[in-house]
Write a protein that holds these residues in place. Sequence first.
Motif, mmCIF file in Angstrom:
data_model
loop_
_atom_site.group_PDB
_atom_site.id
_atom_site.type_symbol
_atom_site.label_atom_id
_atom_site.label_comp_id
_atom_site.label_asym_id
_atom_site.label_seq_id
_atom_site.Cartn_x
_atom_site.Cartn_y
_atom_site.Cartn_z
ATOM 1 N N ASP A 65 0.688 -1.293 0.089
ATOM 2 C CA ASP A 65 0.043 -0.056 -0.045
ATOM 3 C C ASP A 65 0.835 1.269 -0.079
ATOM 4 O OD1 ASP A 65 -2.124 -1.585 0.240
ATOM 5 O OD2 ASP A 65 -3.339 -0.350 1.606
ATOM 6 N N VAL A 66 2.032 1.121 0.812
ATOM 7 C CA VAL A 66 2.988 2.437 0.736
ATOM 8 C C VAL A 66 3.263 2.527 -0.849
ATOM 9 C CG1 VAL A 66 5.064 3.390 1.427
ATOM 10 C CG2 VAL A 66 3.895 2.100 3.036
ATOM 11 N N ASP A 67 3.689 1.361 -1.485
ATOM 12 C CA ASP A 67 4.055 1.617 -2.776
ATOM 13 C C ASP A 67 3.174 2.192 -3.612
ATOM 14 O OD1 ASP A 67 6.369 0.268 -2.032
ATOM 15 O OD2 ASP A 67 5.919 -1.648 -2.899
ATOM 16 N N THR A 68 1.761 1.799 -3.506
ATOM 17 C CA THR A 68 0.761 2.328 -4.419
ATOM 18 C C THR A 68 0.607 3.853 -4.225
ATOM 19 O OG1 THR A 68 -0.479 0.428 -4.121
ATOM 20 C CG2 THR A 68 -1.786 1.947 -5.008
ATOM 21 N N PHE A 69 0.645 4.140 -2.882
ATOM 22 C CA PHE A 69 0.571 5.564 -2.443
ATOM 23 C C PHE A 69 1.627 6.526 -2.875
ATOM 24 C CE2 PHE A 69 1.123 9.077 0.538
ATOM 25 C CZ PHE A 69 -0.072 9.826 0.168
ATOM 26 N N SER A 70 2.794 5.918 -2.817
ATOM 27 C CA SER A 70 3.950 6.788 -3.122
ATOM 28 C C SER A 70 3.871 7.014 -4.847
ATOM 29 C CB SER A 70 5.336 6.248 -2.764
ATOM 30 O OG SER A 70 5.450 4.918 -3.192
ATOM 31 N N PRO A 79 6.621 16.417 -4.483
ATOM 32 C CA PRO A 79 6.669 16.664 -3.021
ATOM 33 C C PRO A 79 7.642 17.606 -2.700
ATOM 34 C CG PRO A 79 7.267 14.244 -3.292
ATOM 35 C CD PRO A 79 7.124 14.886 -4.725
ATOM 36 N N ASP A 80 7.159 18.836 -1.822
ATOM 37 C CA ASP A 80 8.008 19.615 -1.274
ATOM 38 C C ASP A 80 8.249 19.097 0.273
ATOM 39 O OD1 ASP A 80 8.417 21.454 -3.587
ATOM 40 O OD2 ASP A 80 6.327 21.940 -3.315
ATOM 41 N N TYR A 114 9.601 4.739 6.723
ATOM 42 C CA TYR A 114 10.703 4.377 6.132
ATOM 43 C C TYR A 114 10.806 4.344 4.761
ATOM 44 C CZ TYR A 114 14.685 1.213 4.969
ATOM 45 O OH TYR A 114 15.863 0.729 4.356
ATOM 46 N N HIS A 115 9.429 3.307 4.491
ATOM 47 C CA HIS A 115 9.337 2.938 2.915
ATOM 48 C C HIS A 115 8.743 4.161 2.008
ATOM 49 C CE1 HIS A 115 10.423 -1.061 3.681
ATOM 50 N NE2 HIS A 115 9.421 -1.278 4.222
ATOM 51 N N LEU A 116 7.903 5.193 2.982
ATOM 52 C CA LEU A 116 7.354 6.140 2.065
ATOM 53 C C LEU A 116 8.472 7.094 1.819
ATOM 54 C CD1 LEU A 116 5.103 7.614 0.770
ATOM 55 C CD2 LEU A 116 4.479 8.413 3.057
ATOM 56 N N ALA A 119 10.731 6.213 -1.081
ATOM 57 C CA ALA A 119 10.095 6.091 -2.090
ATOM 58 C C ALA A 119 10.039 7.752 -2.950
ATOM 59 C CB ALA A 119 8.595 5.593 -2.237
ATOM 60 N N LEU A 120 9.626 8.645 -1.799
ATOM 61 C CA LEU A 120 9.693 10.084 -2.318
ATOM 62 C C LEU A 120 11.112 10.766 -2.249
ATOM 63 C CD1 LEU A 120 6.230 11.096 -0.472
ATOM 64 C CD2 LEU A 120 6.443 9.913 -2.707
ATOM 65 N N LEU A 121 11.800 10.420 -1.696
ATOM 66 C CA LEU A 121 13.191 11.041 -1.729
ATOM 67 C C LEU A 121 13.878 11.222 -2.997
ATOM 68 C CD1 LEU A 121 15.700 9.873 1.333
ATOM 69 C CD2 LEU A 121 15.076 12.165 0.686
#
Length: 232
Positions: A65-70, A79-80, A114-116, A119-121
Motif C-alpha cells: 500500500d505504501v508503494d501504491t500511495f507513493s 513533493p516539497d 521508512y518506505h514512504l 520512495a519520495l526521496l
Amino acid sequence: MNIIITGASKGIGYAIAETFAAHGHDLYLTSKTSKDLDASVAALREKYPLVKIEALAADLSLKSDVDTFSKWCLQNTKPDILVNNAGYFVPGKIQNESDGQLELQLNTNLMSAYHLTRALLPSMLSNKAGHIFNICSIASLNAYENGGSYSISKFALLGFSKNLRLELKDKGIKVTAVCPGAVYTNSWAGSGVDPKRIMEANDIAKMIYAATQLSPQAVVEDIVMRPLLGDL
Ligand code: NAP
C-alpha cells in the motif's frame, strides 16, 4: 508548495493538513479508512476551495500500500514537504503484551515512514530541496509505564529521523523530528482526561508550520512539546 501528509483524516494529521491549506498549499493526503478520509477531504475542500486537495486511502502498515500511495503521489505532484504522521497507540508491557504487538507497531509507526520516505526521496533529491517531518513522541525520548512496543517503535522512528537528518544535511533537504507529549485526539477521547490538561492538535500543527518558515540554510532538528503541567 505540495504537502504530503499521512494519517491526515483526523487528530494531529488533520490539524497539520488544515494549517497548510489555510496558508494556500496543495495537499496530498492519506490514511487507512477511506470513509473517514473522504469526509475529511470534503470538509477541507469546503473550507479551502482554492486549494488543491487530493487523497488516496492506504494501509501504510503494508509495504504494497505504501508503494501504491507513493506512486500515486509521484504521478500527481512533486513533493516539497512530507509529514510522516500515521501511527497508532496501544498501551502494553513488554512482559505480557500480546504476541505480534511489536510487529504491528513497527509496521505502522516505523516501516510506513521508512518506505514512504525512501520512495519520495529521489524526487526531493533531484529538486535539491524538501522537508521531512517525522511525528515521533515523548515516548521516543523516555521509557514510561505501559510504553511497551509503542515506545520501542517511537524510539526507532526517532533513530530513523536522526540518521536521515545526517544523510540529507548537504542535499538541501531538511529533517525535523517532532516529539509531542499528550495531545487531545481520538486516542484520548473517552479516557476521562480533561482536554484542557493536555495539548491541542493545532499546537503541534502551528509548530510544524513555523519550522517551514525559516531560511533555506536553517533547520529545526527537533521539536519537543509538552502540556504546560508536564506529562500525565
Ligand atoms: P489519531 O487521531 O488516532 O489519528 C491517527 C491517523 O493515522 C488516522 O488518520 C489513522 O487513520 C492513521 N493511521 C493509523 N494507522 C494507519 C495505517 N496502518 N495506515 C494508514 N493510516 C493509518 O492519532 P493522533 O493522536 O492524531 O496521532 C498522530 C500521530 O501522533 C501518531 O503517530 C501518534 O503516535 C503521534 N502522537 C500522538 C500523541 C497524542 O497524545 N495524541 C502524542 C505523541 C505522538 P485511520 O483512523 O483510518 O486508521
